[in-house]
Design an enzyme around this catalytic site. Structure first.
Site, PDB file in Angstrom:
ATOM      1  N   ARG A 101      -0.653  21.513  34.377  1.00 47.04           N
ATOM      2  CA  ARG A 101       1.223  22.893  34.183  1.00 47.04           C
ATOM      3  C   ARG A 101       2.400  21.160  35.473  1.00 47.04           C
ATOM      4  O   ARG A 101       1.863  21.591  36.538  1.00 47.04           O
ATOM      5  CB  ARG A 101       1.437  24.219  34.642  1.00 47.04           C
ATOM      6  CG  ARG A 101       2.818  23.953  33.767  1.00 47.04           C
ATOM      7  CD  ARG A 101       3.442  25.103  34.423  1.00 47.04           C
ATOM      8  NE  ARG A 101       4.432  26.064  34.392  1.00 47.04           N
ATOM      9  CZ  ARG A 101       5.135  26.489  33.800  1.00 47.04           C
ATOM     10  NH1 ARG A 101       4.710  26.716  31.598  1.00 47.04           N
ATOM     11  NH2 ARG A 101       6.475  26.918  32.891  1.00 47.04           N
ATOM     12  N   HIS A 128       5.158  20.781  25.193  1.00 48.32           N
ATOM     13  CA  HIS A 128       4.817  21.851  25.497  1.00 48.32           C
ATOM     14  C   HIS A 128       4.342  22.189  24.271  1.00 48.32           C
ATOM     15  O   HIS A 128       4.548  23.577  23.959  1.00 48.32           O
ATOM     16  CB  HIS A 128       5.906  23.041  25.955  1.00 48.32           C
ATOM     17  CG  HIS A 128       5.559  24.585  26.981  1.00 48.32           C
ATOM     18  ND1 HIS A 128       4.432  24.707  26.773  1.00 48.32           N
ATOM     19  CD2 HIS A 128       6.294  25.421  27.090  1.00 48.32           C
ATOM     20  CE1 HIS A 128       4.159  25.217  27.698  1.00 48.32           C
ATOM     21  NE2 HIS A 128       5.569  26.324  27.932  1.00 48.32           N
ATOM     22  N   GLN A 131       2.840  25.749  23.993  1.00 48.69           N
ATOM     23  CA  GLN A 131       3.756  27.808  23.710  1.00 48.69           C
ATOM     24  C   GLN A 131       4.413  27.358  22.053  1.00 48.69           C
ATOM     25  O   GLN A 131       4.393  28.100  21.701  1.00 48.69           O
ATOM     26  CB  GLN A 131       5.445  26.752  24.000  1.00 48.69           C
ATOM     27  CG  GLN A 131       6.332  28.365  24.013  1.00 48.69           C
ATOM     28  CD  GLN A 131       6.368  29.439  24.563  1.00 48.69           C
ATOM     29  OE1 GLN A 131       6.175  29.686  25.448  1.00 48.69           O
ATOM     30  NE2 GLN A 131       6.436  30.389  23.178  1.00 48.69           N
ATOM     31  N   ASP A 216      16.125  27.348  24.634  1.00 43.84           N
ATOM     32  CA  ASP A 216      16.136  27.398  25.906  1.00 43.84           C
ATOM     33  C   ASP A 216      16.717  27.583  26.743  1.00 43.84           C
ATOM     34  O   ASP A 216      18.105  27.027  26.791  1.00 43.84           O
ATOM     35  CB  ASP A 216      14.777  26.347  25.871  1.00 43.84           C
ATOM     36  CG  ASP A 216      13.377  26.387  27.113  1.00 43.84           C
ATOM     37  OD1 ASP A 216      13.910  27.321  27.494  1.00 43.84           O
ATOM     38  OD2 ASP A 216      13.338  25.312  27.322  1.00 43.84           O
ATOM     39  N   CYS A 256      11.146  30.618  24.051  1.00 46.22           N
ATOM     40  CA  CYS A 256      10.164  30.482  25.407  1.00 46.22           C
ATOM     41  C   CYS A 256       9.661  31.702  26.346  1.00 46.22           C
ATOM     42  O   CYS A 256       9.032  31.200  26.892  1.00 46.22           O
ATOM     43  CB  CYS A 256      10.030  28.926  25.639  1.00 46.22           C
ATOM     44  SG  CYS A 256      10.682  28.102  26.905  1.00 46.22           S
ATOM     45  N   ARG A 284       1.461  34.237  23.705  1.00 46.34           N
ATOM     46  CA  ARG A 284       0.323  32.561  24.717  1.00 46.34           C
ATOM     47  C   ARG A 284      -0.867  33.399  24.791  1.00 46.34           C
ATOM     48  O   ARG A 284      -1.654  32.184  24.824  1.00 46.34           O
ATOM     49  CB  ARG A 284       1.630  33.082  26.198  1.00 46.34           C
ATOM     50  CG  ARG A 284       2.041  32.409  25.541  1.00 46.34           C
ATOM     51  CD  ARG A 284       2.481  30.775  25.195  1.00 46.34           C
ATOM     52  NE  ARG A 284       1.938  30.215  26.225  1.00 46.34           N
ATOM     53  CZ  ARG A 284       2.610  29.310  27.568  1.00 46.34           C
ATOM     54  NH1 ARG A 284       3.802  29.279  27.814  1.00 46.34           N
ATOM     55  NH2 ARG A 284       1.707  28.509  28.548  1.00 46.34           N
TER      56      ARG A 284
END
Length: 298
Positions: A101, A128, A131, A216, A256, A284
């Site tokens: 990450r 991403h 996600q 987001d 998210c 997740r």
């Protein structure tokens, strides 16, 4: 030796995405009787802060019988200038899989090029995909196949938006993007999505009849210095009750997380009946367990 990485959704392809989603739903309903990853190790390299990514991968490995090692730049020689390629060579001889990450997607790709073990994109400045696996699982659980549906992306055309564009192209749905000028998603990703991507002038146009609305934060990690300017630029792109009134009657809302109530989304939406953000967050865990099993052929 061919190594299967997961740097973007295309690495799984449409059939692979559906396979992982089906596996995630099955794992959520009934965990395996025997630990399929007993004796396996996941190395987790974090350059960016995380709640859901760290906990979901670490808990997932534990539930599957394996072990996860958390590594920050301060804990490794890469933080003292060791070449990315050398770290990849060493870690991939010791760990069965590596989750990264970090900021730079190019750095992630360089790491994967020198790794013997599968590398998983836990988030970069461009994409991403983990996600998206959870988001797609969540939609499938609530509404079935997403093919042929309309999804509205409202806000910053960031890494999440780019990954939604990949998903639209691969899984045959339409993604309408409403973002202020200067905050559009990556042009080449929009172009590659073809007719699956529709760039809209305002948020109601994107939300009109949509089956799912996604947003987001307006200032992601790394954008904090521009926060005040972004709040002004995104003022007309909040997901609120008025915007949701444009959608299909049974439309869902996703985020998210973390969320800033009163900015990109109103409290009445994220905490309301159309919101599935808590299922999305939990998934997740299940989607990443399924991904690990798929990449490690377990």
């Amino acid at each position: 030796m061919t190594v299967r990485h997961f740097l973007r959704l295309d690495d799984l392809g449409a059939d692979g995405i559906r396979r992982v989603i089906d596996s995630a739903i099955a794992l959520k309903a009934r965990p395996p009787r025997k630990p399929p990853l007993a004796g396996r190790t996941l190395a987790m390299l974090f350059e960016k802060a995380s709640t859901r990514t760290r906990v979901s991968f670490e808990a997932g490995m534990t539930q599957l019988g394996g072990h996860a090692i958390f590594l920050s730049p301060a804990d490794t020689q890469i933080g003292r200038g060791e070449p990315v390629e050398d770290t990849a060579r060493v870690l991939s001889r010791m760990a069965d899989a590596i989750m990264i990450r970090n900021h730079s997607h190019d750095t992630l790709e360089r790491f994967a090029a020198y790794s013997r073990a599968p590398v998983i994109n836990g988030l970069t400045d461009r994409l991403h995909p983990c996600q998206l696996l959870a988001d797609l699982q969540t939609y499938t659980e609530h509404r079935g196949d997403i093919a042929g549906r309309t999804v509205a992306w409202i806000g910053d055309g960031n890494n999440m938006c780019n990954s939604w564009l990949h998903a639209a192209r691969l899984l045959d749905f339409t993604l309408r993007v409403a973002a202020p000028p200067g905050y559009q998603p990556e042009a080449r990703i929009v172009e590659a999505a073809g007719a699956h991507a529709v760039i809209c002038e305002d948020a109601p146009e994107a939300a009109d009849g949509a089956d799912l609305v996604v947003t987001d934060v307006w200032a992601s990690m790394g954008d904090e210095d521009d926060r005040e300017a972004r709040l002004a630029d995104f003022a007309n792109f909040q997901v609120n009750r008025a915007l949701m009134s444009w959608t299909a009657d049974d439309a869902l809302f996703m985020h998210c997380l973390p969320a800033h109530r009163g900015e990109e989304v109103s409290a009445e939406v994220i905490d309301g009946p159309s919101s599935v953000v808590w299922d999305e967050a939990e998934n997740r865990l299940h989607a990443q367990k399924a991904l690990l099993l798929d990449l490690l052929d377990a």
